[in-house]
Scaffold this active site. Structure first.
Site, PDB file in Angstrom:
ATOM      1  N   ARG A   1       0.999  -2.070  -2.271  1.00  0.00           N
ATOM      2  CA  ARG A   1       1.832  -2.621  -3.346  1.00  0.00           C
ATOM      3  C   ARG A   1       1.017  -3.637  -4.145  1.00  0.00           C
ATOM      4  O   ARG A   1       1.482  -4.728  -4.464  1.00  0.00           O
ATOM      5  CB  ARG A   1       3.073  -3.287  -2.761  1.00  0.00           C
ATOM      6  CG  ARG A   1       4.036  -2.331  -2.085  1.00  0.00           C
ATOM      7  CD  ARG A   1       4.978  -3.078  -1.175  1.00  0.00           C
ATOM      8  NE  ARG A   1       6.097  -2.255  -0.737  1.00  0.00           N
ATOM      9  CZ  ARG A   1       6.870  -2.549   0.310  1.00  0.00           C
ATOM     10  NH1 ARG A   1       6.620  -3.643   1.018  1.00  0.00           N
ATOM     11  NH2 ARG A   1       7.876  -1.774   0.646  1.00  0.00           N
TER      12      ARG A   1
ATOM     13  N   ASP B   1       0.537 -11.621   0.272  1.00  0.00           N
ATOM     14  CA  ASP B   1      -0.877 -11.933   0.010  1.00  0.00           C
ATOM     15  C   ASP B   1      -1.165 -12.472  -1.378  1.00  0.00           C
ATOM     16  O   ASP B   1      -0.726 -11.899  -2.379  1.00  0.00           O
ATOM     17  CB  ASP B   1      -1.728 -10.651   0.096  1.00  0.00           C
ATOM     18  CG  ASP B   1      -2.001 -10.198   1.495  1.00  0.00           C
ATOM     19  OD1 ASP B   1      -1.689 -10.924   2.429  1.00  0.00           O
ATOM     20  OD2 ASP B   1      -2.539  -9.087   1.635  1.00  0.00           O
TER      21      ASP B   1
ATOM     22  N   ARG C   1      -3.826   7.459  -8.004  1.00  0.00           N
ATOM     23  CA  ARG C   1      -3.700   7.080  -6.591  1.00  0.00           C
ATOM     24  C   ARG C   1      -2.424   7.629  -5.968  1.00  0.00           C
ATOM     25  O   ARG C   1      -2.381   7.932  -4.775  1.00  0.00           O
ATOM     26  CB  ARG C   1      -3.729   5.555  -6.488  1.00  0.00           C
ATOM     27  CG  ARG C   1      -3.724   5.013  -5.077  1.00  0.00           C
ATOM     28  CD  ARG C   1      -3.852   3.514  -5.105  1.00  0.00           C
ATOM     29  NE  ARG C   1      -3.652   2.916  -3.806  1.00  0.00           N
ATOM     30  CZ  ARG C   1      -3.310   1.657  -3.620  1.00  0.00           C
ATOM     31  NH1 ARG C   1      -3.119   0.860  -4.667  1.00  0.00           N
ATOM     32  NH2 ARG C   1      -3.158   1.173  -2.406  1.00  0.00           N
TER      33      ARG C   1
ATOM     34  N   GLU D   1       3.464  -9.108   5.625  1.00  0.00           N
ATOM     35  CA  GLU D   1       2.411  -9.938   5.019  1.00  0.00           C
ATOM     36  C   GLU D   1       2.703 -10.110   3.529  1.00  0.00           C
ATOM     37  O   GLU D   1       3.151  -9.183   2.856  1.00  0.00           O
ATOM     38  CB  GLU D   1       1.057  -9.265   5.231  1.00  0.00           C
ATOM     39  CG  GLU D   1      -0.138 -10.085   4.823  1.00  0.00           C
ATOM     40  CD  GLU D   1      -1.447  -9.437   5.254  1.00  0.00           C
ATOM     41  OE1 GLU D   1      -2.473  -9.758   4.642  1.00  0.00           O
ATOM     42  OE2 GLU D   1      -1.437  -8.606   6.189  1.00  0.00           O
TER      43      GLU D   1
ATOM     44  N   GLU E   1      -5.112 -12.909  -2.818  1.00  0.00           N
ATOM     45  CA  GLU E   1      -6.551 -12.829  -2.553  1.00  0.00           C
ATOM     46  C   GLU E   1      -7.288 -13.038  -3.875  1.00  0.00           C
ATOM     47  O   GLU E   1      -6.874 -12.500  -4.903  1.00  0.00           O
ATOM     48  CB  GLU E   1      -6.942 -11.481  -1.932  1.00  0.00           C
ATOM     49  CG  GLU E   1      -6.476 -11.309  -0.504  1.00  0.00           C
ATOM     50  CD  GLU E   1      -7.027 -10.042   0.128  1.00  0.00           C
ATOM     51  OE1 GLU E   1      -7.525 -10.118   1.256  1.00  0.00           O
ATOM     52  OE2 GLU E   1      -6.960  -8.980  -0.531  1.00  0.00           O
TER      53      GLU E   1
ATOM     54  N   HIS F   1      -5.601 -10.978  -6.647  1.00  0.00           N
ATOM     55  CA  HIS F   1      -5.037  -9.770  -6.057  1.00  0.00           C
ATOM     56  C   HIS F   1      -3.794 -10.171  -5.263  1.00  0.00           C
ATOM     57  O   HIS F   1      -3.832 -11.124  -4.491  1.00  0.00           O
ATOM     58  CB  HIS F   1      -6.108  -9.165  -5.138  1.00  0.00           C
ATOM     59  CG  HIS F   1      -5.694  -7.989  -4.331  1.00  0.00           C
ATOM     60  ND1 HIS F   1      -6.068  -6.704  -4.658  1.00  0.00           N
ATOM     61  CD2 HIS F   1      -4.974  -7.880  -3.183  1.00  0.00           C
ATOM     62  CE1 HIS F   1      -5.597  -5.866  -3.754  1.00  0.00           C
ATOM     63  NE2 HIS F   1      -4.926  -6.557  -2.853  1.00  0.00           N
TER      64      HIS F   1
END
Length: 289
Positions: free
Chosen positions: A135, A109, A277, A107, A111, A124
């Site tokens: 990522r 992306d 994170r 995918e 967004e 995003h």
């Protein structure tokens, strides 16, 4: 879904729809949403207008909406002009992405996370390979994406993925397979777009909820173009001859400078710097890209 043969690494026949990139001016026909896409979600909330020139998605309290390309692509240069939901768009997400099928999907992306009136959208981006993402890079846009249409592009070839906005590169994800970095290169993808409610996380981590008094929320699309290898019945329309520029393109020094300038000024999140994170260390590409 099988992997492409080695012949899929070249290009003889591409699907062409108002192609214009890096000096190319190959025009097969104007884009037509009736011919290029299927509305696959929304129970009438997605509409194709003006004889196929424009498509709109809408969201209300009952449902969002979406569409997907009729074709699957294995590498290509994809452009779409989008005008995002205006006004108080908090809680809404407009997505625009390439995605393969199956549980181990690839995918690529875009967004767009809505916000309160006057606050900027968050753009995003993410890349998934074999079902693994993490990522993310996020940006503020340097213009009002609701006031007019702007062009959002994905260049995907065997060497690289380049995200661009109005022909300005904002992100590159290179094929670093020799360094153990997975890269989407064998699964054909459809182009998708959806408009949906995500007020549990989209705006300020879910603190700002969707104001349904503003509904219906509407995003608009026009001027789709694709120069790409089409995947049909397990084989590619591409062959080993006459590869066009996009198939072997890499970002040049000018593009790198423009991308770094955008990232310095407008990037607000980078997975390659998020120590909280990823306390055990960053993905291997972070030390190379």
């Amino acid at each position: 879904m099988g992997s492409p043969s080695s012949e899929a690494k070249g290009l003889v026949l591409c699907v062409l729809s108002m192609v214009a990139w890096s000096g190319l001016s190959l025009v097969a026909r104007a884009s037509d949403f009736n011919k290029d896409f299927d509305i696959n979600w929304g129970d009438g909330r997605a509409k194709i207008l003006d004889s196929g020139d424009v498509l709109t998605l809408s969201l209300d309290k009952d449902s969002g909406s979406g569409f997907q390309s009729k074709n699957q692509y294995l590498f290509g240069k994809i452009n779409m002009q989008i005008k995002l939901v205006p006004g108080n768009s908090a809680g809404t997400v407009t997505s625009y992405y390439l995605k393969s099928e199956g549980t181990s999907w690839d995918e690529i992306d875009f967004e767009f996370l809505g916000n309160l009136s006057g606050d900027p959208y968050v753009m995003h981006t993410n890349v998934y390979t074999q079902g693994k993402g993490d990522r993310e890079q996020q940006f503020y846009l340097w213009f009002d994406p609701t006031a007019d249409f702007h062009t959002y592009s994905i260049l995907w070839n065997p060497q690289t993925i380049i995200f661009s906005v109005d022909n300005t590169p904002i992100r590159e994800f290179r094929n670093l397979g020799s360094n153990g970095v997975a890269f989407p290169k064998s699964q054909p993808m459809r182009l998708h777009s959806t408009l949906w409610n995500a007020d549990d996380w989209a705006t300020r981590g879910g603190l700002v909820k969707t104001d349904w008094r503003q509904a219906p929320f509407t995003a608009s699309y026009r001027s789709f173009s694709a120069e790409a290898c089409v995947w049909v019945s397990g084989s590619s329309s591409c062959g080993p001859m006459d590869q066009p520029g996009w198939f072997t393109a890499k970002m040049d020094a000018d593009g790198q400078a423009k991308m770094k300038s955008v990232q310095r000024e407008y990037m607000i999140y980078n997975y390659c710097t998020d120590t909280k994170r990823f306390p055990s260390g960053f993905a291997p590409e972070c030390a190379i890209m």
